[in-house]
Every structure is written in structure tokens, then in C-alpha cells.
Design a protein around this motif. Structure first.
Motif, mmCIF file in Angstrom:
data_model
loop_
_atom_site.group_PDB
_atom_site.id
_atom_site.type_symbol
_atom_site.label_atom_id
_atom_site.label_comp_id
_atom_site.label_asym_id
_atom_site.label_seq_id
_atom_site.Cartn_x
_atom_site.Cartn_y
_atom_site.Cartn_z
ATOM 1 N N LEU A 208 31.572 37.831 45.296
ATOM 2 C CA LEU A 208 30.592 38.910 45.411
ATOM 3 C C LEU A 208 29.169 38.356 45.419
ATOM 4 C CD1 LEU A 208 33.033 40.756 44.914
ATOM 5 C CD2 LEU A 208 31.618 42.103 43.352
ATOM 6 N N TYR B 128 30.902 47.032 39.176
ATOM 7 C CA TYR B 128 31.566 46.570 40.405
ATOM 8 C C TYR B 128 33.081 46.674 40.300
ATOM 9 C CZ TYR B 128 31.791 41.907 38.111
ATOM 10 O OH TYR B 128 32.000 40.849 37.255
ATOM 11 N N TYR C 123 28.951 47.597 49.026
ATOM 12 C CA TYR C 123 30.025 46.608 49.201
ATOM 13 C C TYR C 123 31.363 47.129 48.680
ATOM 14 C CZ TYR C 123 31.965 41.920 49.730
ATOM 15 O OH TYR C 123 32.705 40.837 50.132
ATOM 16 N N TYR D 269 35.857 44.066 50.206
ATOM 17 C CA TYR D 269 35.942 44.246 48.759
ATOM 18 C C TYR D 269 37.392 44.515 48.338
ATOM 19 C CZ TYR D 269 35.471 46.371 44.137
ATOM 20 O OH TYR D 269 35.623 46.673 42.808
#
Length: 781
Positions: free
Chosen positions: A342, A398, A524, A530
């Protein structure tokens, strides 16, 4: 938080940890006995010396130095190279890296930088391997390669042969010795010293100069094998108290990042330039490469706490993280990790170089961030108020992960929270799981809570539960599912509470950086990339969770590809049934299989590996894939000493194929330190491989963390299936399949009946145990 003493009141945990501690103390010796430890180290190192003495007299097989590859001669400039559509890079490691970068600009590894150059030139990169720098120079000079992408010292003598790019870095030759070596503070202090050098290296020239300049110092040279790796080289230094080496400062710093038995001393000569090299007369290529390097090379930054504007001006952004299972690690020569992937995507989006700074496992990411050693930090870090009170701001999440119970399969399952009554949870120190467990206990459920010492990692707790030493634990659900898929003795239990968010940390004043990180993560998370990366790191590998059995029907083919496997196996002297077993483990005989990290086809080859074997990707065609896979298997096998037993050489080869050769070397070294046999896989090196998932061991390993349970289970699965295949399919057997336990007992009994003495019988049993492959029980770790 309770004190460590009160947290460890459970007799089971104490007993388990006392045993581990006792073994550990016996291995490393007690504090205050430095002299005894030095003598033990020297005795162990003497064995290494004897081994190296033998190695120096036995040339390495040609195929281990350079894997066969279709090559051509091209002595033209960039225009001629473009006509061929490929550009050939040569170094001493091929398309893999020598060690895990711990504090370097990761995107500037030679491999990554050269591939980026090839992309800019719209050419396909081809990687070649040389044994020594002079050999790499000769390959470029004679047209068998185009660029030496390696830390090549720019000297006048070499400038007669090739041209050099702009400097990549400055380097300083320094004196280096072992833990108990002589005074190396300056050249003038050297007396009665043996200078250990590799033949043909720049350091050998320096050693000869020092001898000439100091005729009364009694300096001598000891040449070592030109293919000896850095760890063996350092072992050689530690084997004698009068040994000193000459190395570049950055090489020594790399080694010191994971070994504590190296000392760095005074400078030797002036600073030198390190660069890439290419053929003379390739002016257009040289100009393009120089321009490319000028745009892409950045220097390591000093401590800073500036905001986005300073980051953009420097062209560099720094991630603070741990070397660990989800954040950042090396697998098959490829840098990986969810946080790393990432962060790399964020850096690429903003045209920044990414520097990964690996924080020691026992130190706090927040402390390093506040000290200005990085711009943002994270390692699957749970967002908590306690951490924010330490003086950081979190990005948006995330990912979100629930907590889950894990226990041993031989004990009652923990299917609901109420099942925790009467059970003992052992939890990682300082983890958020402690608060979760206390909340459950405060709700009225009688659960015993134990907090492991800070040095005990989550991986070690998993291993101890699998071995029956601990009852149960709580961890992130993703980690629990993966470990349970790899270790059959583990079972997953109930989920605890809602998923908890995880994110990166930045300093509160870095508002613009925080804003850009948040915008990136929000977008993302909606991408296919992802989803793919999340699956790669947090979903169990289907190869280890599959419940469909491989087809084993006497008289019928083992796979749809038997004839192809037989042909290529004969070429490289492998039992074809073993290769079929490996193919099933890798792909379930699916020629179109693609792993989450990009491995392709039946034998699950990484594209760079296929390229290095002479098979440009993609490699989904069964004949090319099997050919490349068996060829690579043979090349890996050839890197091990031919004096290893055939069976152990095979198991080492399979483990290296799965995890990477470097991690196998680390496991062998650790096995020796633990008093295990470094030349035996089952019960020895596999034990060390499992421990390389624990910080106290992988922090001192050259290649760092490895999810050790995967190569261990990989070898066991293949050996089990190979045994089954050998029982039903005919063919030449180049490696004896594993014997069942009762077969070994029958052998021992027959020897006992033959009239031999008890001592002779015991000796024969020990010899038999060493020579045969042990029974593999897939139910046991």
C-alpha cells in the motif's frame, strides 16, 4: 496492566516458558561467562573453517554459478539493443536480492531500478548471473550482457575495459573483524593479522597494498572461496582471533543490522565511487542510463518532521514498519507485505521514492515517528485511543479485523464466548487482546488470563498452542485463520466483538500528508488491486486448506501431464512422481493457476524466476512451465553441498523452492545454533524454520521473517503424496520414498535377531534413522 509476575501465575504457562528459557540458556550460556562463550563460539567456528577449507578445494558445479539460458552476442549501442527488444542485466545474484533491506531505499534495489529502466526504454529485462565482478565485466565487454547492475567500484583499471555511469553512491573500504578480533581502529594497529579476502576482489588488491606498505607488521592473506556467502565469510572471521577483513562500509553496516558478532574499524584508503557499468562505445545507452539515474537516485534523509512540501521537495517518503508477516518481508527474493504494498502504491501515485525503515521489534513505532526517523508508520496497527494519546494521528482505516479465539484441536472447541469458562487464554504482551479478554472475564465468564512476557511473539504463542503447551489465545482473525490452515493442530474458535480498524500513524502537525494518505486509502480500497493484495496476505492459501484428495488410482495416470513430467524429470535426474506431487501441491494440476503474488502455472513460477531460467513469462503452457520448474528445481538443488544425503538435499530443495533459498540458509544457521543438525531437514532444520517466524530469531537472520509453517507443511504434504504415488505408480526411483514407522521397527528388530550386540543394534538404529526419511504424520506439526 498487572505486573509481569502476577500476569504469569498460570502453572502451565510458567512451565512451558521455563522449559523454553532453560533450553535457550543452555544454548547461549549464562551471562557473565563471556570467556566460555567465546571458546564455544571459536570451537563451532573451527568446524566452519574446516568446511570452508574443503569448499575451497571443491569447485562449485557450473550450473550453480549460472543457470542455463539462451543468450546471444550483442556489442552494439542502444539502437541495436532495441532491435532485439531485450536488455540484459548482469549481477552476482540474478533476479533476486542478497538480503532483506532493513533501512534502505527499497525501490532503488538494483533489481527494481534496472527493471524500471527497462520499462522506460520499452525493453524486456533479462537477468544474468555472474560469479564475480570481473566475470560480470567480461560478459558486458564481450557482448554477452548489456549492463552490470551491481555495486561496481569505478577504478582506472576497470575504465580500460568498460564505461561507468554516474555514481550511485560513495563507498569507503574499512577494516572489519569478529567479536573477539584484534584492534582494528587503524591500519597502524594491525600486527600478526591474517587478512581474509575473496580472490579477484577489489579488497584483495587493498590487502596486498597494506602488506607492501607495512612490511614489519607480519600481515598475511587468506583467500577464501569466491562464492562464499556473507554469513560464512563472517563465521570465518570469528573462527580466529587474528583475522581481519576489508569490506565496504555499507556492506558491513548491512551485516551489522542482523548480526552482533561483527566489529567495524578504521578506514582503508580514500572514498571510492560505486556505479553501474556498460560496454565502451555505447554512448547513447550511457546517456539514457545516466539521465535515468539522475532522476531516480535520491539520498537517505536525515531525521525530519516536516510536512508534505518537504517530502515532495526531497522526492522521498519514509515508512516506519516492522519486519513481519503482514507488514514487510522477503519471499522468494521478492519484497512483500500489505503495508509495504500500500505504501509503495501511494509513493508511486505521487512519484516519490519509498524508503522502508525497519524498526527493531522491541521498539515502539510511535517513538521512532516522533523522533523524525520516518514520515508515517504502521504494521497492521489497530487504531486505539491509547495510541493517539501518545501523540499521533491515525489515517482512515485501511482494513478492519475482528478478534478470534484459537486453541488446540485435542481440547474441547471454543465455539461461543461461554465456552471460555474454565479455559486459559495466553495473550501477547501490550496487545489490544488483553482488554478484550478482561471484558469477557468482567462479564462473569470464569476465564483465566495470562500475559506472555514481551519477548514472546504471537507466532510463538501459536506454536506453543499447537504443541499442546498452552491452552488457547486471542489474535486477529486473519492471522488465526492462516495459522490454523498451516498447522493442523490448531482450530479456530468464536469471534469476539466487532472488527477493529487498522491504519497508519502520522504526526499531528503533518496535516497535508494525513489528508493525502486519507484520500489515497479511501479510493484504493475500492480497487481490484486492493482486493487482490488483501487476499494474498489475509486469506488462507488454498494449497494448504484443500480437502480434495489428489487422484491416486493404481494403473491410471497420476496427472494429465505425466508424459511431460517424465521427460523433463529424466533430463534433471528427479523422480517424476515427486515432481507430480509437487505440481499437485502448487496448482492442483491447473495450468492456468495464478497465485495472489503472481506465481504462474502448474509449477507456480514467479515471472522473474521463469525469466532467469530462460523462459520469458507468461509461462502458462504446460510444457514450458514444467520445463522451467524442473530446471529451477535442479538449479536450487545444485546450490547445496553434494555431500548432503540425497534425501535431505531434496527436502532442502523443496523448502527453498517454496520460501526462497535465503530463508533455508537462515534456518540451517539457526539449527546449528540450537544444537540441531543443520544437514537434516525433518526434526532439525524444519524446527529452526518454524522459529524464524519469532522475532527473537528472525531479527538476527539475514533474510528476516518467514512464515515458517508454510515451507514446513509444504515439504510434509509433498513427501506424504510422493509416498502414496510411489506405492501405486511404477518408474525409476531416484529418491527412496519415506518408510513407515513399523517398517523402520521391523528393520531394527531383524538386526536385533541377527545376534549383534545391544550397542551395535542401537548404533544401527541411529544410522538407519539418519539415512531414512521419517514417517510424516500430516496431523502433527
Amino acid at each position: 496492566m498487572p505486573s509481569r509476575c502476577s500476569a504469569l501465575s498460570s502453572s502451565s504457562l510458567v512451565a512451558a516458558l521455563v522449559v523454553i528459557s532453560a533450553v535457550f540458556l543452555l544454548l547461549v550460556t549464562s551471562c557473565g561467562k563471556e570467556e566460555g562463550r567465546a571458546e564455544k563460539t571459536e570451537r563451532a567456528a573451527e568446524q566452519t573453517v574446516e568446511t570452508e577449507d574443503r569448499l575451497e578445494k571443491v569447485p562449485l558445479p557450473e550450473k550453480a554459478e549460472q543457470p542455463p539460458i539462451d543468450n546471444y552476442i550483442e556489442t552494439g549501442d542502444l539502437k541495436a539493443i532495441k532491435k532485439r527488444g531485450t536488455i540484459r542485466f548482469v549481477n552476482l545474484t540474478g533476479a533476486s536480492e542478497d538480503m532483506l533491506p532493513r533501512a534502505h531505499i527499497v525501490t532503488l534495489r538494483h533489481f527494481d531500478l534496472a527493471n524500471k529502466l527497462a520499462e522506460k526504454l520499452k525493453l524486456e529485462p533479462v537477468w544474468l548471473r555472474a560469479r564475480t565482478p570481473p566475470e560480470a565485466i567480461e560478459m558486458v565487454r564481450t557482448g554477452r550482457a548489456d549492463i552490470v547492475a551491481y555495486d561496481l567500484t569505478d577504478t582506472e583499471a576497470r575504465r580500460e575495459l568498460i564505461d561507468f555511469t554516474i555514481p550511485i553512491m560513495d563507498a569507503q573500504q574499512i577494516l572489519v573483524t569478529g567479536r573477539n578480533g584484534p584492534d582494528i581502529s587503524s591500519v597502524q594497529k594491525l600486527r600478526d593479522v591474517e587478512l581474509v579476502v575473496q580472490p579477484g576482489s577489489i579488497f584483495e588488491d587493498t590487502a596486498k597494498r597494506l602488506i607492501a606498505e607495512n612490511p614489519d607488521a607480519n600481515l598475511t592473506i587468506r583467500e577464501v572461496s569466491d562464492y562464499i556467502d556473507k554469513d560464512k565469510f563472517l563465521d570465518l572471521l570469528n573462527a580466529r582471533k587474528n583475522r581481519v577483513a576489508i569490506l565496504y562500509n555499507y556492506i558491513a553496516e548491512d551485516m551489522r543490522s542482523y548480526r552482533d558478532d561483527i566489529r567495524m574499524g578504521g578506514d582503508v584508503g580514500e572514498k571510492e565511487i560505486v556505479a553501474w557499468g556498460m560496454r565502451k562505445g555505447s554512448r547513447n545507452l550511457l546517456v539514457r542510463v545516466d539521465n535515468f539515474l539522475t532522476r531516480n537516485l535520491v539520498s537517505e534523509q536525515e531525521a525530519r518532521t516536516g510536512d508534505w512540501k518537504q517530502i515532495k521537495k526531497s522526492g522521498l517518503i519514509r515508512l516506519l514498519t516492522y519486519n513481519g508477516p503482514t507488514s514487510y518481508f522477503l519471499w522468494k527474493g521478492v519484497l512483500m507485505g500489505f503495508d509495504y504494498d500500500l505504501a509503495k502504491a501511494f509513493a508511486d501515485k505521487h512519484k516519490l521514492q519509498l524508503q522502508v525503515v525497519v524498526v527493531p521489534y522491541n521498539e515502539n513505532l510511535v517513538d521512532w515517528l516522533k523522533a523524525g526517523r520516518g514520515d508515517f508508520a504502521g504494521a497492521s496497527t489497530t487504531i486505539t485511543e491509547a495510541r493517539e494519546k501518545e501523540g499521533v494521528k491515525f489515517t482512515v482505516s485501511y482494513m478492519e479485523t475482528p478478534e478470534q479465539v484459537v486453541s488446540n484441536k485435542d481440547k474441547p472447541p471454543i465455539a461461543k464466548v461461554q465456552d471460555l469458562a474454565g479455559r486459559t487464554l495466553t495473550l501477547r504482551a501490550f496487545s489490544p487482546f488483553i482488554d478484550t479478554a478482561r471484558t469477557i472475564r468482567d462479564s462473569g465468564i470464569d476465564v483465566d488470563i495470562q500475559v506472555a512476557p514481551p519477548g514472546i511473539s504471537q507466532s510463538e504463542i501459536f506454536n506453543m498452542i499447537s504443541d499442546g503447551l498452552l491452552d488457547a489465545s486471542v489474535a486477529d482473525s486473519d492471522a488465526v485463520k492462516i495459522e490454523a490452515s498451516l498447522q493442523p493442530n490448531l482450530i479456530t474458535g468464536t469471534l469476539l466483538g466487532d472488527p477493529k480498524p487498522q491504519g497508519w500513524m502520522v504526526l499531528p502537525e503533518n496535516r497535508e500528508l494525513l489528508k493525502r494518505l486519507n484520500n489515497f486509502l479511501k479510493k484504493y480500497r475500492k480497487t481490484k488491486q486492493y482486493e487482490k493484495q488483501f487476499a494474498a496476505y489475509f486469506e488462507p492459501n488454498r494449497r494448504f486448506t484443500q480437502r480434495v484428495k489428489a487422484r491416486i488410482i493404481p494403473g491410471q495416470d497420476l496427472s494429465p501431464f505425466d508424459s511431460l513430467v517424465k521427460n523433463f524429470s529424466i533430463d534433471y535426474d528427479f523422480d517424476w512422481r515427486l515432481v507430480v506431487a509437487q505440481m499437485w501441491q502448487e496448482s492442483n494440476f491447473n495450468p492456468n493457476a495464478v497465485s495472489p503474488v503472481g506465481a504462474q502455472g502448474l509449477m507456480q513460477l514467479m515471472p522473474a524466476t521463469a525469466e532467469e531460467m530462460g523462459f520469458p513469462p507468461p509461462v502458462f503452457e504446460p510444457d514450458r512451465n514444467i520445463n522451467a520448474g524442473v530446471k529451477y528445481l535442479d538449479w536450487v538443488r545444485s546450490r547445496f553441498s553434494p555431500k548432503l544425503s540425497a534425501v535431505n538435499r531434496l527436502w532442502f530443495t523443496l523448502a527453498s523452492y517454496n520460501a526462497g533459498y535465503g530463508h533455508l540458509l537462515d534456518a540451517q544457521r539457526l539449527a546449528e545454533e540450537l544444537g540441531l543438525d543443520p544437514n537434516v531437514w525433518f526434526g532439525n532444520v524444519e524446527v529452526a524454520m518454524l522459529k524464524l517466524s519469532e522475532p527473537q530469531y528472525f531479527s538476527k537472520a539475514r533474510y528476516g521473517y518467514v512464515r515458517g509453517a508454510e515451507p514446513v507443511q509444504y515439504v510434509r504434504n509433498i513427501s506424504n503424496l510422493y509416498r502414496a504415488y510411489a506405492a501405486v505408480a511404477s518408474g525409476e526411483i531416484s529418491v527412496r520414498p519415506p518408510l513407515r514407522k513399523n517398517a523402520r521397527e521391523d528393520i531394527a528388530e531383524s538386526r536385533g535377531r541377527s545376534g549383534g550386540s545391544a550397542a551395535k543394534e542401537k548404533k544401527n538404529q541411529i544410522k538407519e534413522k539418519k539415512n531414512q526419511i521419517p514417517l510424516i504424520d500430516s496431523r502433527k506439526r
